[in-house]
Design a protein around this motif. Sequence first.
Motif, PDB file in Angstrom:
ATOM      1  N   VAL A  50     -14.000  70.882   4.252  1.00 34.32           N
ATOM      2  CA  VAL A  50     -15.274  71.034   4.962  1.00 34.32           C
ATOM      3  C   VAL A  50     -15.605  69.759   5.734  1.00 34.32           C
ATOM      4  O   VAL A  50     -16.079  69.805   6.882  1.00 34.32           O
ATOM      5  N   SER A  51     -15.338  68.627   5.117  1.00 35.52           N
ATOM      6  CA  SER A  51     -15.592  67.347   5.779  1.00 35.52           C
ATOM      7  C   SER A  51     -14.754  67.209   7.049  1.00 35.52           C
ATOM      8  O   SER A  51     -15.247  66.773   8.097  1.00 35.52           O
ATOM      9  N   ARG A  52     -13.490  67.592   6.958  1.00 36.80           N
ATOM     10  CA  ARG A  52     -12.607  67.502   8.120  1.00 36.80           C
ATOM     11  C   ARG A  52     -13.087  68.406   9.261  1.00 36.80           C
ATOM     12  O   ARG A  52     -13.039  68.024  10.438  1.00 36.80           O
ATOM     13  N   LEU A  53     -13.545  69.592   8.893  1.00 38.84           N
ATOM     14  CA  LEU A  53     -13.959  70.558   9.914  1.00 38.84           C
ATOM     15  C   LEU A  53     -15.308  70.209  10.534  1.00 38.84           C
ATOM     16  O   LEU A  53     -15.469  70.240  11.764  1.00 38.84           O
ATOM     17  N   LEU A  54     -16.298  69.885   9.689  1.00 41.27           N
ATOM     18  CA  LEU A  54     -17.665  69.744  10.177  1.00 41.27           C
ATOM     19  C   LEU A  54     -18.059  68.311  10.515  1.00 41.27           C
ATOM     20  O   LEU A  54     -18.893  68.092  11.399  1.00 41.27           O
ATOM     21  N   LEU A  55     -17.478  67.337   9.828  1.00 44.63           N
ATOM     22  CA  LEU A  55     -17.838  65.941  10.092  1.00 44.63           C
ATOM     23  C   LEU A  55     -16.842  65.268  11.024  1.00 44.63           C
ATOM     24  O   LEU A  55     -17.235  64.628  12.004  1.00 44.63           O
ATOM     25  N   LEU A  56     -15.560  65.415  10.730  1.00 41.13           N
ATOM     26  CA  LEU A  56     -14.543  64.806  11.584  1.00 41.13           C
ATOM     27  C   LEU A  56     -14.177  65.685  12.770  1.00 41.13           C
ATOM     28  O   LEU A  56     -13.515  65.229  13.711  1.00 41.13           O
ATOM     29  N   LYS A  57     -14.604  66.956  12.687  1.00 37.68           N
ATOM     30  CA  LYS A  57     -14.391  67.929  13.765  1.00 37.68           C
ATOM     31  C   LYS A  57     -12.914  68.096  14.112  1.00 37.68           C
ATOM     32  O   LYS A  57     -12.531  68.206  15.285  1.00 37.68           O
ATOM     33  N   GLN A  58     -12.085  68.072  13.095  1.00 38.43           N
ATOM     34  CA  GLN A  58     -10.672  68.352  13.308  1.00 38.43           C
ATOM     35  C   GLN A  58     -10.465  69.853  13.497  1.00 38.43           C
ATOM     36  O   GLN A  58     -11.125  70.651  12.822  1.00 38.43           O
ATOM     37  N   PRO A  59      -9.596  70.252  14.392  1.00 38.03           N
ATOM     38  CA  PRO A  59      -9.371  71.680  14.606  1.00 38.03           C
ATOM     39  C   PRO A  59      -8.766  72.340  13.375  1.00 38.03           C
ATOM     40  O   PRO A  59      -7.944  71.741  12.666  1.00 38.03           O
ATOM     41  N   ALA A  60      -9.191  73.580  13.127  1.00 39.17           N
ATOM     42  CA  ALA A  60      -8.708  74.298  11.944  1.00 39.17           C
ATOM     43  C   ALA A  60      -7.219  74.498  11.953  1.00 39.17           C
ATOM     44  O   ALA A  60      -6.579  74.609  10.905  1.00 39.17           O
ATOM     45  N   LEU A  61      -6.608  74.539  13.121  1.00 35.84           N
ATOM     46  CA  LEU A  61      -5.166  74.781  13.214  1.00 35.84           C
ATOM     47  C   LEU A  61      -4.363  73.639  12.599  1.00 35.84           C
ATOM     48  O   LEU A  61      -3.180  73.787  12.329  1.00 35.84           O
ATOM     49  N   ASN A  62      -5.009  72.502  12.375  1.00 35.36           N
ATOM     50  CA  ASN A  62      -4.313  71.386  11.742  1.00 35.36           C
ATOM     51  C   ASN A  62      -4.278  71.510  10.220  1.00 35.36           C
ATOM     52  O   ASN A  62      -3.658  70.722   9.538  1.00 35.36           O
TER      53      ASN A  62
END
Length: 279
Positions: free
Chosen positions: A264-276
């Motif tokens: 969740v942190s990667r997606l919403l805070l770091l805004k990394q694409p889900a495909l990663n």
Amino acid sequence: MECKTFNGLWLTDIDDTILPSSGGSPRIYSYVSSFLRVLDDHCILTVPVTFKTKPELKELSRRLNYSFKAYIAEGGCSTIISEALVHSFSTNAASGELEIVLCRSRLVLDEIFNSLENSSCADKYVRLTSLTPVEASELLNTSLKEAENAVNREFTEVVYSGSGECIKIIEKKAVSQGFKAFKTRRFLHLAEAGKEEAVRRLLGLIGHRLKGLTISSGDSPADAAFLSTAEVPIIVSNSHVDWFRRYPYLRISDSIPYSLIDTVSRLLLLKQPALNQAY
């Protein structure tokens, strides 16, 4: 801090998703609480979507020392939402709560069980609301206080049976009489509405304040419909997930809640694409 708009939305089941079904240690509660506050600081809204009752969720908020701005209880039958969240941003926004009710009293479910009186399942199941808190505590493997809150249901019924065949019969009866049936890891939940309906109603009220990514997380087939409402569904399970028909999705299979919070942190805070992420 009051947020005029939200930079993301996290819709999440509770048991076996962000907390172990046994509740977890004080350390886990502290970890989850700290993360929720970080999301608040970034104007990211977290909404529990659960079969837990309103008293259970109030107790959860107490243990977390955290107040959710909205939560969906009893599988979608009740949505509690702060008035400030549904009104336009204002320093004078109301501080009370609104409740959206999608179901009638759980007493309407009695007709399902009345129709089972002469069946082979008549004495092979238990209804959670028929148990004493002590009995419910043993069945749920929770404290007496938690069991009291779980039994205190307004809209839904929870059924346990050691017979898979009886569960199928009860599920079929419920659906044939116009009700909804949802299977979790151990129980069958019966209601007049589902999580997806409540989520869509909530989004209709607060959608104008959302501008970021919407993600969802859950662990069982009972979560499938509401998981599908999000841009990025996350399944927390180490078993087969053939019950989920929408692709792509993310899957997490270990370390509740740490792996989920990391994702969740990667997606919403770091805004990394889900495909990663790993599918």
